[in-house]
Motif scaffolding. Structure first.
Motif, short mmCIF file in Angstrom:
data_model
loop_
_atom_site.label_atom_id
_atom_site.label_comp_id
_atom_site.label_asym_id
_atom_site.label_seq_id
_atom_site.Cartn_x
_atom_site.Cartn_y
_atom_site.Cartn_z
N ALA A 255 -2.56 3.06 7.08
CA ALA A 255 -1.73 2.22 6.21
C ALA A 255 -0.33 2.04 6.78
N LEU A 256 0.17 3.05 7.49
CA LEU A 256 1.50 2.95 8.08
C LEU A 256 1.56 1.90 9.19
N LEU A 257 0.40 1.53 9.74
CA LEU A 257 0.37 0.46 10.75
C LEU A 257 0.88 -0.85 10.17
N MET A 258 0.76 -1.03 8.85
CA MET A 258 1.23 -2.25 8.22
C MET A 258 2.74 -2.38 8.32
N VAL A 259 3.45 -1.26 8.47
CA VAL A 259 4.90 -1.31 8.69
C VAL A 259 5.20 -2.04 9.99
N LEU A 260 4.45 -1.72 11.04
CA LEU A 260 4.65 -2.39 12.33
C LEU A 260 4.26 -3.86 12.24
N LEU A 261 3.18 -4.15 11.53
CA LEU A 261 2.73 -5.54 11.41
C LEU A 261 3.73 -6.39 10.63
N ALA A 262 4.49 -5.76 9.73
CA ALA A 262 5.47 -6.50 8.93
C ALA A 262 6.54 -7.14 9.80
N SER A 263 6.82 -6.55 10.96
CA SER A 263 7.86 -7.08 11.83
C SER A 263 7.55 -8.49 12.32
N ARG B 149 13.02 -12.96 -3.23
CA ARG B 149 14.47 -12.72 -3.24
C ARG B 149 14.95 -11.99 -1.98
N TYR B 150 14.18 -10.99 -1.54
CA TYR B 150 14.66 -10.13 -0.45
C TYR B 150 13.87 -10.28 0.85
N GLY B 151 12.78 -11.04 0.82
CA GLY B 151 12.05 -11.30 2.05
C GLY B 151 10.74 -10.54 2.16
N THR B 152 9.83 -11.11 2.95
CA THR B 152 8.51 -10.54 3.13
C THR B 152 8.57 -9.21 3.88
N VAL B 153 9.43 -9.12 4.87
CA VAL B 153 9.49 -7.91 5.71
C VAL B 153 9.79 -6.68 4.86
N LYS B 154 10.86 -6.73 4.06
CA LYS B 154 11.24 -5.59 3.23
C LYS B 154 10.13 -5.24 2.24
N THR B 155 9.52 -6.27 1.66
CA THR B 155 8.48 -6.04 0.67
C THR B 155 7.28 -5.33 1.28
N VAL B 156 6.83 -5.81 2.44
CA VAL B 156 5.65 -5.22 3.08
C VAL B 156 5.95 -3.82 3.59
N VAL B 157 7.13 -3.59 4.13
CA VAL B 157 7.49 -2.25 4.61
C VAL B 157 7.48 -1.26 3.45
N ILE B 158 8.14 -1.60 2.36
CA ILE B 158 8.16 -0.70 1.19
C ILE B 158 6.75 -0.51 0.65
N GLY B 159 5.99 -1.61 0.55
CA GLY B 159 4.62 -1.53 0.05
C GLY B 159 3.74 -0.66 0.93
N SER B 160 3.90 -0.77 2.25
CA SER B 160 3.10 0.04 3.17
C SER B 160 3.39 1.53 3.00
N LEU B 161 4.66 1.86 2.84
CA LEU B 161 5.04 3.26 2.65
C LEU B 161 4.48 3.81 1.34
N VAL B 162 4.54 3.00 0.29
CA VAL B 162 4.00 3.42 -1.01
C VAL B 162 2.48 3.56 -0.93
N TYR B 163 1.83 2.61 -0.26
CA TYR B 163 0.38 2.63 -0.06
C TYR B 163 -0.03 3.93 0.65
N ALA B 164 0.65 4.22 1.77
CA ALA B 164 0.35 5.43 2.55
C ALA B 164 0.62 6.69 1.73
N PHE B 165 1.71 6.68 0.97
CA PHE B 165 2.04 7.84 0.15
C PHE B 165 0.98 8.05 -0.94
N GLY B 166 0.47 6.95 -1.49
CA GLY B 166 -0.59 7.06 -2.49
C GLY B 166 -1.84 7.72 -1.92
N LEU B 167 -2.21 7.34 -0.69
CA LEU B 167 -3.35 7.97 -0.03
C LEU B 167 -3.07 9.45 0.26
N PHE B 168 -1.84 9.75 0.65
CA PHE B 168 -1.45 11.14 0.92
C PHE B 168 -1.53 11.99 -0.35
N VAL B 169 -1.00 11.46 -1.45
CA VAL B 169 -1.02 12.19 -2.72
C VAL B 169 -2.46 12.42 -3.17
#
Length: 404
Positions: free
Chosen positions: A176-184, A71-91
């Protein structure tokens, strides 16, 4: 008309690197079991449950991530997912008790993996390449995940040895935050995809209704449950099984390494063959060969050489199911809602994984042996091979009518 991206391009390369990071970071979590359990003095059950919860959340959130991507595109999905992934590792790195471990390594990482893994990236790859290159591109993406497992795990181990488990997880969070850059990389291709998708007036509810009423789609779902059952059982219980058979840890490590190495070749071959031959028959052969290899493994003398041969064969068949299964979803229903429909198929895979891990432990405790589960995996693989023969891999009537 838009032009599909070339198979050899920065976009495909970045997608493969993204999948390598997704799989590699996730696969490294088992090496945190001992240090985390030792520091908190909980025993291994607590962090093991966190990882089990991660797999379950991964499966449960996969259809949601796929639908969001459609519905909203791969870029938005991967960016949000990468941030959640990184936050999970941080927590997880800063956890002070059971709750923090379960939320970080379990819930958050499971959600992040779902939004940055196969269920989102493979449909994006399928939409970016031409039809004749699609199957091989899906195999390339599948192989990238396994390559990441081989490459990232040694780095994670060195982080733990050099900096301790908490700092190692923080370094992995940065990775994991590198995936944000790769999403572009998906941004330019996504605009081209939209041209074709806008021509398809089907809604998501109509796509779900169409798939739910298509028996052959459910046979794919059943098949992936069996795939997950076998893979998770072998991954989790193979080391203990080999120890029971009198082998040392070196044999178990070599066995799992061979599976990971030959999985790369298996994915590439499967992707290539999926573009040339019947996908349902390829799946039939894969499941049948799994059944035969398990039966031979159980019946032949338990020697180190036989363990290694079984591991090589298993590796070749490991994720070889992914290109033809994901390819069949696209072939049968089209690309517009592939993320959603493949996400449901993958949820079945994860439910199978949960069942394989749990039954392995339960039946071992009940019988004192893994033999029942091994033979169960063999029998259901053969039944699944038979089911796939019956699948009608033609596009659904809606698509056939447009092509007529």
């Amino acid at each position: 008309m838009s032009t599909p991206v070339k198979l050899v391009s920065f976009t495909i390369a970045f997608a493969c690197i993204l999948l390598a990071l997704n799989f590699g970071l996730r696969s490294s979590m088992g090496f945190f079991m001992a240090p985390i359990s030792a520091e908190f003095q909980y025993g291994r059950e607590v962090f093991a449950f966190s990882l089990a919860l991660q797999n379950l959340c991964w499966g449960l959130f996969q259809p949601i991530a796929g639908a969001f991507s459609d519905r909203y595109g791969t870029v938005k999905t991967v960016v949000i997912g990468s941030l959640v992934y990184a936050f999970g590792l941080f927590v997880t790195a800063n956890a002070e008790g059971v709750f923090g471990l379960h939320v970080g390594a379990g819930l958050l990482m499971g959600m992040g993996i779902a939004a940055t893994g196969f269920g989102v990236v493979l449909p994006a790859i399928a939409k970016m390449v031409s039809v004749e290159k699609r199957a091989f591109a899906l195999g390339l993406g599948s192989a990238a995940g396994s390559a990441g497992q081989l490459l990232v795990i040694p780095v994670a181990q060195s982080f733990i040895a050099s900096y301790g488990w908490s700092n190692a997880l923080l370094l992995m969070a940065v990775s994991a935050l590198l995936m944000v850059l790769l999403a572009s990389a998906f941004r330019g291709a996504q605009a081209e995809q939209q041209v074709h998708e806008n021509a398809d007036t089907q809604t998501m509810s109509e796509a779900l209704r169409e798939a739910s009423q298509h028996a052959h789609y459910w046979w794919l779902v059943i098949g992936f449950f069996v795939c997950g059952f076998q893979l998770a059982f072998i991954t989790v219980h193979m080391p203990a099984y080999l120890t029971d058979q009198g082998f040392n840890e070196t044999v178990a490590v070599a066995s799992l390494s061979l599976i990971g190495l030959f999985n790369i070749f298996g994915c590439l071959l499967s992707g290539s063959w999926s573009g040339k031959y019947s996908k349902k028959m390829l799946l039939t052969y894969i499941y049948a060969l799994r059944a035969i290899s398990i039966a031979a493994f159980m019946l032949l003398p338990m020697t180190a050489m036989n363990v290694y041969v079984f591991s090589i064969i298993t590796g070749l068949l490991w994720l070889a199911t992914v290109p033809p299964t994901s390819g069949l979803v696209a072939q049968m229903f089209g690309l517009k809602y592939m993320g959603t429909l493949y996400g449901i198929v993958f949820l079945s895979h994860q439910l199978g994984s949960f069942s394989g891990v749990w039954l392995g432990g339960y039946l071992y405790d009940a019988t004192g042996s893994y033999d029942v589960v091994w033979w169960m995996a063999c029998i259901i693989a053969m039944l699944t091979a038979a089911i796939h023969i019956l699948i009608d891999e033609r596009p659904v009537a809606r698509i056939r009518a447009k092509l007529a």
